[in-house]
Scaffold this active site. Structure first.
Site, PDB file in Angstrom:
ATOM      1  N   HIS A 186     -15.912  25.362 -13.312  1.00 37.35           N
ATOM      2  CA  HIS A 186     -14.822  25.303 -14.291  1.00 37.35           C
ATOM      3  C   HIS A 186     -14.647  23.890 -14.850  1.00 37.35           C
ATOM      4  O   HIS A 186     -13.649  23.593 -15.492  1.00 37.35           O
ATOM      5  CB  HIS A 186     -13.520  25.794 -13.653  1.00 37.35           C
ATOM      6  CG  HIS A 186     -13.596  27.217 -13.222  1.00 37.35           C
ATOM      7  ND1 HIS A 186     -13.583  28.266 -14.107  1.00 37.35           N
ATOM      8  CD2 HIS A 186     -13.741  27.762 -11.988  1.00 37.35           C
ATOM      9  CE1 HIS A 186     -13.695  29.401 -13.443  1.00 37.35           C
ATOM     10  NE2 HIS A 186     -13.800  29.123 -12.149  1.00 37.35           N
TER      11      HIS A 186
ATOM     12  N   LYS B 146      -0.281   0.813   6.476  1.00 37.43           N
ATOM     13  CA  LYS B 146      -0.299   1.991   7.332  1.00 37.43           C
ATOM     14  C   LYS B 146       0.870   2.928   7.078  1.00 37.43           C
ATOM     15  O   LYS B 146       0.710   4.121   6.965  1.00 37.43           O
ATOM     16  CB  LYS B 146      -0.283   1.519   8.793  1.00 37.43           C
ATOM     17  CG  LYS B 146      -0.309   2.640   9.804  1.00 37.43           C
ATOM     18  CD  LYS B 146      -1.692   3.199   9.933  1.00 37.43           C
ATOM     19  CE  LYS B 146      -1.779   4.414  10.813  1.00 37.43           C
ATOM     20  NZ  LYS B 146      -2.938   5.230  10.443  1.00 37.43           N
TER      21      LYS B 146
ATOM     22  N   LYS C  97     -11.208   9.531   2.609  1.00 38.93           N
ATOM     23  CA  LYS C  97     -11.689   8.513   3.555  1.00 38.93           C
ATOM     24  C   LYS C  97     -12.679   7.578   2.873  1.00 38.93           C
ATOM     25  O   LYS C  97     -12.663   6.375   3.098  1.00 38.93           O
ATOM     26  CB  LYS C  97     -12.362   9.163   4.786  1.00 38.93           C
ATOM     27  CG  LYS C  97     -11.434   9.809   5.772  1.00 38.93           C
ATOM     28  CD  LYS C  97     -10.633   8.860   6.624  1.00 38.93           C
ATOM     29  CE  LYS C  97      -9.259   8.576   6.137  1.00 38.93           C
ATOM     30  NZ  LYS C  97      -8.226   9.547   6.106  1.00 38.93           N
TER      31      LYS C  97
ATOM     32  N   ARG D  80       0.331  -2.896   9.258  1.00 37.38           N
ATOM     33  CA  ARG D  80       1.412  -2.463   8.371  1.00 37.38           C
ATOM     34  C   ARG D  80       1.409  -3.206   7.043  1.00 37.38           C
ATOM     35  O   ARG D  80       2.174  -2.871   6.124  1.00 37.38           O
ATOM     36  CB  ARG D  80       2.764  -2.659   9.053  1.00 37.38           C
ATOM     37  CG  ARG D  80       2.924  -1.848  10.308  1.00 37.38           C
ATOM     38  CD  ARG D  80       4.267  -2.101  10.923  1.00 37.38           C
ATOM     39  NE  ARG D  80       5.326  -1.482  10.160  1.00 37.38           N
ATOM     40  CZ  ARG D  80       5.819  -0.285  10.385  1.00 37.38           C
ATOM     41  NH1 ARG D  80       5.353   0.435  11.376  1.00 37.38           N
ATOM     42  NH2 ARG D  80       6.780   0.198   9.645  1.00 37.38           N
TER      43      ARG D  80
ATOM     44  N   GLU E 281     -10.226  15.496   2.294  1.00 35.35           N
ATOM     45  CA  GLU E 281     -10.060  14.419   3.271  1.00 35.35           C
ATOM     46  C   GLU E 281     -11.319  13.534   3.328  1.00 35.35           C
ATOM     47  O   GLU E 281     -11.222  12.310   3.434  1.00 35.35           O
ATOM     48  CB  GLU E 281      -9.743  15.024   4.653  1.00 35.35           C
ATOM     49  CG  GLU E 281      -9.663  14.047   5.809  1.00 35.35           C
ATOM     50  CD  GLU E 281      -8.574  12.975   5.676  1.00 35.35           C
ATOM     51  OE1 GLU E 281      -7.790  13.017   4.723  1.00 35.35           O
ATOM     52  OE2 GLU E 281      -8.538  12.077   6.526  1.00 35.35           O
TER      53      GLU E 281
ATOM     54  N   CYS F 217       4.964  -3.701   5.828  1.00 36.89           N
ATOM     55  CA  CYS F 217       5.545  -4.889   6.430  1.00 36.89           C
ATOM     56  C   CYS F 217       5.804  -4.648   7.911  1.00 36.89           C
ATOM     57  O   CYS F 217       6.371  -3.644   8.307  1.00 36.89           O
ATOM     58  CB  CYS F 217       6.845  -5.336   5.777  1.00 36.89           C
ATOM     59  SG  CYS F 217       6.675  -5.719   4.041  1.00 36.89           S
TER      60      CYS F 217
ATOM     61  N   ASN G 202      11.779  -5.659   5.603  1.00 38.79           N
ATOM     62  CA  ASN G 202      10.852  -4.588   5.254  1.00 38.79           C
ATOM     63  C   ASN G 202      11.635  -3.602   4.407  1.00 38.79           C
ATOM     64  O   ASN G 202      12.710  -3.169   4.826  1.00 38.79           O
ATOM     65  CB  ASN G 202      10.343  -3.909   6.532  1.00 38.79           C
ATOM     66  CG  ASN G 202       9.523  -2.665   6.247  1.00 38.79           C
ATOM     67  OD1 ASN G 202       8.953  -2.525   5.167  1.00 38.79           O
ATOM     68  ND2 ASN G 202       9.465  -1.764   7.214  1.00 38.79           N
ATOM     69  N   GLY G 203      11.129  -3.242   3.236  1.00 38.30           N
ATOM     70  CA  GLY G 203      11.839  -2.289   2.381  1.00 38.30           C
ATOM     71  C   GLY G 203      12.028  -2.848   0.987  1.00 38.30           C
ATOM     72  O   GLY G 203      11.377  -3.826   0.610  1.00 38.30           O
TER      73      GLY G 203
ATOM     74  N   GLU H  19     -10.845   5.180   0.515  1.00 41.45           N
ATOM     75  CA  GLU H  19     -10.044   4.180   1.238  1.00 41.45           C
ATOM     76  C   GLU H  19     -10.909   3.127   1.913  1.00 41.45           C
ATOM     77  O   GLU H  19     -10.583   1.949   1.916  1.00 41.45           O
ATOM     78  CB  GLU H  19      -9.239   4.858   2.350  1.00 41.45           C
ATOM     79  CG  GLU H  19      -8.086   5.672   1.874  1.00 41.45           C
ATOM     80  CD  GLU H  19      -7.356   6.286   3.056  1.00 41.45           C
ATOM     81  OE1 GLU H  19      -6.192   5.953   3.255  1.00 41.45           O
ATOM     82  OE2 GLU H  19      -7.953   7.107   3.781  1.00 41.45           O
TER      83      GLU H  19
ATOM     84  N   TRP I  39       3.443  -6.459   3.141  1.00 43.96           N
ATOM     85  CA  TRP I  39       2.782  -5.662   2.123  1.00 43.96           C
ATOM     86  C   TRP I  39       3.631  -5.851   0.874  1.00 43.96           C
ATOM     87  O   TRP I  39       4.785  -5.439   0.833  1.00 43.96           O
ATOM     88  CB  TRP I  39       2.740  -4.189   2.544  1.00 43.96           C
ATOM     89  CG  TRP I  39       1.927  -3.342   1.610  1.00 43.96           C
ATOM     90  CD1 TRP I  39       0.575  -3.177   1.624  1.00 43.96           C
ATOM     91  CD2 TRP I  39       2.419  -2.534   0.535  1.00 43.96           C
ATOM     92  NE1 TRP I  39       0.188  -2.334   0.613  1.00 43.96           N
ATOM     93  CE2 TRP I  39       1.300  -1.917  -0.072  1.00 43.96           C
ATOM     94  CE3 TRP I  39       3.674  -2.286   0.013  1.00 43.96           C
ATOM     95  CZ2 TRP I  39       1.405  -1.068  -1.154  1.00 43.96           C
ATOM     96  CZ3 TRP I  39       3.788  -1.432  -1.077  1.00 43.96           C
ATOM     97  CH2 TRP I  39       2.662  -0.823  -1.649  1.00 43.96           C
TER      98      TRP I  39
HETATM   99  C1  F6R Z   1      -4.939   8.217   4.677  1.00 36.17           C
HETATM  100  C2  F6R Z   1      -3.632   7.910   5.206  1.00 36.17           C
HETATM  101  C3  F6R Z   1      -2.446   8.246   4.376  1.00 36.17           C
HETATM  102  C4  F6R Z   1      -1.332   8.845   5.236  1.00 36.17           C
HETATM  103  C5  F6R Z   1      -0.074   9.044   4.395  1.00 36.17           C
HETATM  104  C6  F6R Z   1       1.043   9.668   5.199  1.00 36.17           C
HETATM  105  O1  F6R Z   1      -5.946   7.790   5.529  1.00 36.17           O
HETATM  106  O2  F6R Z   1      -3.500   7.384   6.276  1.00 36.17           O
HETATM  107  O3  F6R Z   1      -2.779   9.095   3.318  1.00 36.17           O
HETATM  108  O4  F6R Z   1      -1.783  10.045   5.768  1.00 36.17           O
HETATM  109  O5  F6R Z   1       0.367   7.810   3.892  1.00 36.17           O
HETATM  110  O6  F6R Z   1       1.400   8.867   6.279  1.00 36.17           O
HETATM  111  P1  F6R Z   1       2.223   9.458   7.492  1.00 36.17           P
HETATM  112  O7  F6R Z   1       1.374  10.478   8.140  1.00 36.17           O
HETATM  113  O8  F6R Z   1       2.527   8.301   8.369  1.00 36.17           O
HETATM  114  O9  F6R Z   1       3.465  10.078   6.897  1.00 36.17           O
END
Ligand code: F6R
Length: 621
Positions: A513, A616, A494, A31, A490, A2, A107-108, A497, A81
């Protein structure tokens, strides 16, 4: 999660409040993008003007073009969100109370909302949404009806709310005021000339001012065009020094790239270089950005626990190899949301390193607090200046990646790895594990990395071409070993996502395994090959893994170091990255994987900046 914007700036109603808030929402949309809404305080003293729409901000923009709102003196806006209630128009924020006199955004999560809702319903209040937020609006309405100002009403109601909240509210009867409150969710104040701003993040108002103030835990802020007043929930006034935001609006724009994701991938050489710049003083001591942990404490630690989530946790996993090798201190990496529930063994001799791009990830905040309660010193590696984790940790080392707008993390990851390395180098020096010339050599090696990342970017066409052919794939596996293992994790994250393709990252040694059972004819497997200059056996063991999956029909794509002549014998295609010291190779080998996911998602026509279901900054637990 949010995005929240607030603005107040004029005596006479005008178009600026709507313009500022809509501009802020566009910048904060990363966000959350389930719905968006705006409320404007006009010269109608009975009702605020309000508009809200499910879906992306563009829906609200279209609606406003067709049904314009009246001019105003103040405004609040929200991009959602969804937590409580589906992403519908009715559940979109703002929510109105007191027959439209009050508008509120949130937000929350208000954890005790069910009890509060029942209490209000008993008093005859009718609810129009399924959200937890609406209770806060009706509680405010109850207080202002007794003659309290909006700010006083906010102080009263926040004491009844449990959970996490940033709340902004306006009252049609107070046209020159926006009131905000926060507990466990972020709120930043922007100071202007004859106008003031509120935002979940400075990005919300960066094009108007670079002077900002943080609202701290359990505080209420009241902004008018001339004044900003901060108090605690009991009404005691708090003095706070503003700070200067060290980047400008251009850093939060696409800069000629089609998407933020593409731009941020290209920002990576600068993100790493900036994170390294000017870090060591003349004695080779790390320059922290705030707070301190006494050297005697750092000398006495016998364990490090890295806490983080998602990509940030993978940065911690990469860092573990380096810190253990350079400093001979055991390092654990723990997902922040698991950490405090497993009764971790943490004490005054455990250094906790919290890694977070946003500095607002609720799981990580809670883990930091848990560690501090056990007496552990906490150092934060954070990208967002002044964020909660940065403030609450005992010391902070900022990654200087600049604003990361695309929802999936790229440049923050590289900056986080760089910062963990700096911490490792510092500890190695402090604790006498390395001689000064060894420290200097490590720093020189790091300094050479940005130019090498640039070379990876300049030669990315081959991996882009392959990615474009894979739009119909249903599964992709990623294998890596040693520091290549977190890179594989990672790479898989990616791809999940951005391209919504089932992807798994495995430690290559684990393949036999179990995971090898997944391999079938035509399955793409991307392998991060260790440097042949590292532990020689590792290179040949992973080459064996490539052969094993190939023998079972997999298509093998290998990320290898320039000069690795063997790789091509076993792969359908090899993508070379420049040679670097083994521990630093993740800063290079992950870049083709980011580009692969980006290009594949783009080939499928997906929105790479705002992937479905994600937000985000995960500010709820
Ligand atoms: C993946 C991604 C998330 C963040 C995670 C932590 O692309 O962006 O996995 O890395 O939510 O977020 P921060 O770094 O803001 O604590």
């Amino acid at each position: 999660m949010c995005g929240i914007v607030g603005y107040v700036g004029s005596d006479a109603p005008g178009a600026r409040p709507q313009g500022v808030v809509m501009g802020g929402l566009a910048r904060l949309e990363y966000r959350g993008y389930d719905s968006a809404g705006i409320a404007i305080v006009t010269d109608d003293r009975e009702r605020v003007a309000m508009s809200k729409k499910a879906g992306k901000l563009v829906n609200l923009e279209k609606h406003l073009a067709e049904h314009p709102l009246a001019a105003g003196t103040a405004a609040i806006g929200h991009t959602r969100w969804a937590t409580h209630g589906a992403p519908t128009d009715a559940n979109a924020h703002p929510h109105l109370a007191a027959a439209g006199r009050i508008a509120i955004i949130h937000n929350g999560i208000i954890e005790n909302f069910a009890a509060l809702r029942a209490e209000l319903q008993d008093e005859g209040v009718e609810f129009l949404s399924e959200t937890d937020t609406e209770v806060a609006g009706h509680l405010l309405a109850r207080e202002v009806s007794t003659g309290r100002s909006l700010a006083d009403a906010m102080r009263v109601i926040t004491r009844r709310l449990e959970g996490a909240f940033t709340l902004l509210a306006v009252d049609a009867r107070e046209p020159r005021t926006v009131v905000g409150a926060r507990r466990n969710s972020p709120l930043v104040i922007g100071l202007g000339e004859g106008e003031n701003f509120l935002g979940s993040d400075v990005v919300a108002f960066i094009e108007h001012t670079r002077t900002a103030l943080e609202l701290h835990q359990d505080e209420v802020v009241e902004i008018t065009p001339e004044r900003v007043t901060i108090t605690d929930f009991s009404g005691f006034v708090v003095d706070r020094e503003p700070y200067h935001v060290d980047w400008d609006a251009s850093a939060a724009q696409k800069g000629g790239f089609a998407t933020f994701m593409e731009k941020e991938i290209h920002d990576q050489p600068t993100a790493v270089a900036d994170t390294l710049r000017g870090r060591m003083d003349e004695h080779g001591r790390l320059q922290l950005d705030g707070g301190m942990i006494h050297e005697s404490i750092l000398n006495s630690i016998d364990k490090i626990i890295v806490i983080a989530c998602g990509t940030a946790a993978y940065a911690g996993l990469v860092g573990r190899y380096a810190i253990e090798h350079w400093c001979r201190i055991p390092v654990e990496v723990e997902l922040a949301h698991e950490f405090r529930y497993r009764d971790p063994v943490v004490g005054v001799r455990t250094l906790v390193v919290a890694i977070s791009q946003s500095g607002e990830t609720m799981d990580t905040i809670m883990a930091v607090r848990h560690a501090q309660q056990q007496g552990a010193p906490v150092i934060a590696i954070v990208n967002s200046q002044g964020s909660t984790i940065a403030r609450e940790a005992d010391a902070v080392l900022y990654t200087r990646a600049g604003p990361e707008i695309a929802v999936a993390s790229t440049k923050a990851f590289l900056a986080q790895i760089t910062a963990v390395y700096l911490l490792g180098i510092y500890l190695a020096e402090l604790r006498g594990n390395k001689f000064p010339d060894e420290i200097e050599a490590l720093l020189d090696q790091l300094d050479a990395i940005p130019a090498k990342i640039q070379r990876v970017l300049d030669t990315s066409e081959a991996i882009r071409e392959v990615a474009r052919t894979m739009a119909d794939e249903r599964t992709v596996l990623f294998l890596g070993r040693h520091v290549g293992y977190p890179v594989a994790l990672e790479g898989a994250l990616k791809l999940k996502e951005l391209a919504y393709i089932h992807a798994e990252g495995f430690a290559a040694g684990e393949l036999k395994h179990g995971p090898i059972a997944l391999v079938e004819e035509g399955l793409p497997v991307i392998i991060v090959l260790p440097s042949p200059r590292g532990r020689e056996s590792l290179h040949s063991k992973v080459i064996s893994n490539v052969q094993e999956v190939r023998a079972r029909g997999a298509r093998t794509f290998v990320i290898a170091e320039e000069g690795d002549t063997e790789a091509a014998n076993y792969a359908e295609q090899v993508f070379f990255v420049p040679s670097a010291p083994v521990l630093m190779t993740p800063l290079l080998s992950v870049v083709p994987l980011q580009i692969f996911a980006l290009e594949l998602a783009a080939a499928k026509g997906y929105d790479v900046d705002q992937p479905r279901n994600l937000a985000k900054s995960v500010t709820v637990e």
